[in-house]
Design a protein around this motif. Structure first.
Motif, PDB file in Angstrom:
ATOM      1  N   ALA A  51       2.905 -27.674 -11.203  1.00  0.00           N
ATOM      2  CA  ALA A  51       4.004 -28.136 -12.058  1.00  0.00           C
ATOM      3  C   ALA A  51       4.675 -26.968 -12.769  1.00  0.00           C
ATOM      4  O   ALA A  51       5.910 -26.915 -12.891  1.00  0.00           O
ATOM      5  N   ALA A  52       3.878 -26.006 -13.227  1.00  0.00           N
ATOM      6  CA  ALA A  52       4.457 -24.838 -13.882  1.00  0.00           C
ATOM      7  C   ALA A  52       5.298 -24.023 -12.913  1.00  0.00           C
ATOM      8  O   ALA A  52       6.386 -23.536 -13.265  1.00  0.00           O
ATOM      9  N   ALA A  53       4.834 -23.897 -11.674  1.00  0.00           N
ATOM     10  CA  ALA A  53       5.617 -23.156 -10.678  1.00  0.00           C
ATOM     11  C   ALA A  53       6.929 -23.861 -10.379  1.00  0.00           C
ATOM     12  O   ALA A  53       7.980 -23.210 -10.234  1.00  0.00           O
ATOM     13  N   VAL A  54       6.900 -25.204 -10.293  1.00  0.00           N
ATOM     14  CA  VAL A  54       8.135 -25.952 -10.036  1.00  0.00           C
ATOM     15  C   VAL A  54       9.100 -25.805 -11.205  1.00  0.00           C
ATOM     16  O   VAL A  54      10.316 -25.606 -11.017  1.00  0.00           O
ATOM     17  N   LEU A  55       8.581 -25.869 -12.434  1.00  0.00           N
ATOM     18  CA  LEU A  55       9.455 -25.755 -13.601  1.00  0.00           C
ATOM     19  C   LEU A  55      10.058 -24.359 -13.732  1.00  0.00           C
ATOM     20  O   LEU A  55      11.152 -24.200 -14.289  1.00  0.00           O
ATOM     21  N   VAL A  56       9.356 -23.363 -13.239  1.00  0.00           N
ATOM     22  CA  VAL A  56       9.900 -22.004 -13.317  1.00  0.00           C
ATOM     23  C   VAL A  56      10.946 -21.767 -12.238  1.00  0.00           C
ATOM     24  O   VAL A  56      11.993 -21.153 -12.482  1.00  0.00           O
ATOM     25  N   THR A  57      10.687 -22.236 -11.025  1.00  0.00           N
ATOM     26  CA  THR A  57      11.609 -21.979  -9.910  1.00  0.00           C
ATOM     27  C   THR A  57      12.803 -22.937  -9.903  1.00  0.00           C
ATOM     28  O   THR A  57      13.939 -22.510  -9.757  1.00  0.00           O
TER      29      THR A  57
END
Length: 332
Positions: A208-214
Motif C-alpha cells: 500500500a505504501a508503494a502504491v501511494l508513493v508511485t
C-alpha cells in the motif's frame, strides 16, 4: 494496584493541540482550493485525518480525556471532514452548476447530523454488547475520503465522465446519505490482529505504501472503494452476531470457532439459543406445552387466561415435536 503516571499540565494539553492542528489542516484545504492547488487539498485533508486518529489515542494514553476535548474533536471533524471537503468539491466541479451549492449544504448538514448522533450514542446503553465494534453510518474521515473519489480519479487520469457535474453532485449526495444511514460499519478501533497475520499484514502495508508513493491518487481511490465494499460485510457480521448470543462474550479472534460450532449445530439439526427476550421464549414454550396437552390425556395445561385444565384431546399431531424445538435426525 497500578497508579497512572502523573503527567505535566503541558503534556496533558497535547491531545487538544493535535485536534487544533486537524482543524487548521481542514481549513487549509479550502485555502488551497481557492488557489486551484487540488493536490495540496488532498494532502491537508489527509493530515487532518491522521491528527484525528491520534488525538483520541493520545488523550487515553496520557489520561487527559475531558469534555472540552470531546467537543473540540467533534467541531474539528465537522470543519475538516464536512465543511472543507464540501467546499473543495464545490470549487472544483460544482461551482457552475445550479444545484452545486445545494449539494454542498446537504453534505455539510449530514456531517453535522452524523456527528451529533455519534455524540448522543456515546451516553446511550447499546442494545447489543458487541455494538461498540461498529459505527452507525459511515464515519466522518471515511466519508470525506469517499467523497473525493472523483477528484482522485481526475488527478490520476485527467478529466472524463467521472468529473462531470452531475456525477460529482450525485456521488456527494450518496456519501452524505451513507453518513446519516443506519448501516453498521466496521470500527477499526476494535480490530485485533492475530499473531499469525502480522507478517502478511506488514506485506500488505508495504504494498500500500508503494502504491501511494508511485500512484498516490489511484491508491487513495482504491482505499476508498475498498472501504465502501466492506459495508455489506459489516452488515452481515452485525446480523450474524445479533442471531448468535453465544458469541457475544467471546473475544473477536475466537469467534471463528463459535461460527464453526454454529454451522456444525445446524448440520446436526440443533437449534441455536433463544434469540428473543427470556419472556418471549418462555411464552413460546408455554404455547407449545399447551398444544401438547391437547394430545396427552390428563396432562395439566395452562389456558390463555391463566386457569389450569386437564382432559383428553385429539390424537397426537406430527407438528408438536417441531413446536417444542425438536428436530428429527437427518437421514443419510
Amino acid at each position: 494496584m497500578d497508579v497512572p503516571p502523573a503527567y505535566a499540565a503541558g503534556v496533558r494539553l497535547l491531545p487538544n493541540a493535535v485536534t487544533v492542528l486537524a482543524l487548521c489542516a481542514g481549513l487549509s484545504s479550502v485555502y488551497f482550493a481557492l488557489a486551484g492547488q487540488w493536490s495540496l487539498c488532498i494532502v491537508a485533508t489527509g493530515f487532518a485525518a491522521i491528527c484525528d486518529a491520534l488525538d483520541g489515542r493520545l488523550a487515553r494514553l496520557l489520561d487527559a480525556t475531558s469534555k472540552i476535548g470531546a467537543e473540540l474533536d467533534s467541531l474539528s471533524d465537522l470543519v475538516s471532514f464536512g465543511v472543507a471537503p464540501a467546499l473543495v468539491l464545490y470549487l472544483w466541479a460544482l461551482e457552475g452548476s445550479r444545484f452545486g451549492w445545494i449539494v454542498t449544504l446537504v453534505f455539510a448538514v449530514c456531517m453535522a447530523l452524523r456527528l451529533a448522533r455519534f455524540n448522543t450514542l456515546l451516553d446511550v446503553e447499546q442494545r447489543y454488547p458487541f455494538a461498540k465494534e461498529f459505527f452507525v453510518g459511515v464515519p466522518a474521515p471515511a466519508a470525506a475520503l469517499s467523497a473525493g473519489i472523483p477528484l482522485y480519479v481526475t488527478l490520476q487520469f485527467g478529466e472524463g465522465w467521472w468529473s462531470g457535474e452531475v456525477l460529482v453532485g450525485g456521488w456527494t449526495l450518496v456519501v452524505a446519505g451513507l453518513m446519516v444511514s443506519r448501516l453498521p460499519t466496521l470500527s477499526l478501533k476494535t480490530v485485533r490482529v492475530p499473531a499469525t497475520a502480522i507478517a502478511p499484514l506488514l506485506v500488505v502495508v508495504g504494498i500500500a505504501a508503494a502504491v501511494l508513493v508511485t500512484v498516490p491518487y489511484l491508491g487513495l481511490a482504491l482505499v476508498a472503494i475498498g472501504y465502501l465494499l466492506l459495508i455489506p460485510y459489516a452488515g452481515y457480521r452485525y446480523r450474524w452476531l445479533a442471531r448468535h448470543p453465544e458469541a457475544w462474550d467471546v473475544p473477536v479472534r475466537e469467534r471463528r470457532a463459535a461460527a464453526r460450532a454454529a454451522r456444525s449445530a445446524r448440520r446436526l439439526g440443533i437449534r441455536p439459543p433463544l434469540r428473543r427476550r427470556v419472556a418471549g421464549g418462555a411464552s413460546a414454550v408455554a404455547r407449545a406445552v399447551r398444544r401438547l396437552g391437547d394430545t396427552e390425556p390428563g396432562l395439566p395445561v395452562i389456558r390463555r387466561n391463566g386457569t389450569p385444565r386437564t382432559g383428553p384431546g385429539p390424537a397426537p399431531q406430527r407438528g408438536n415435536r417441531l413446536r417444542l424445538g425438536l428436530r428429527r435426525a437427518r437421514r443419510r
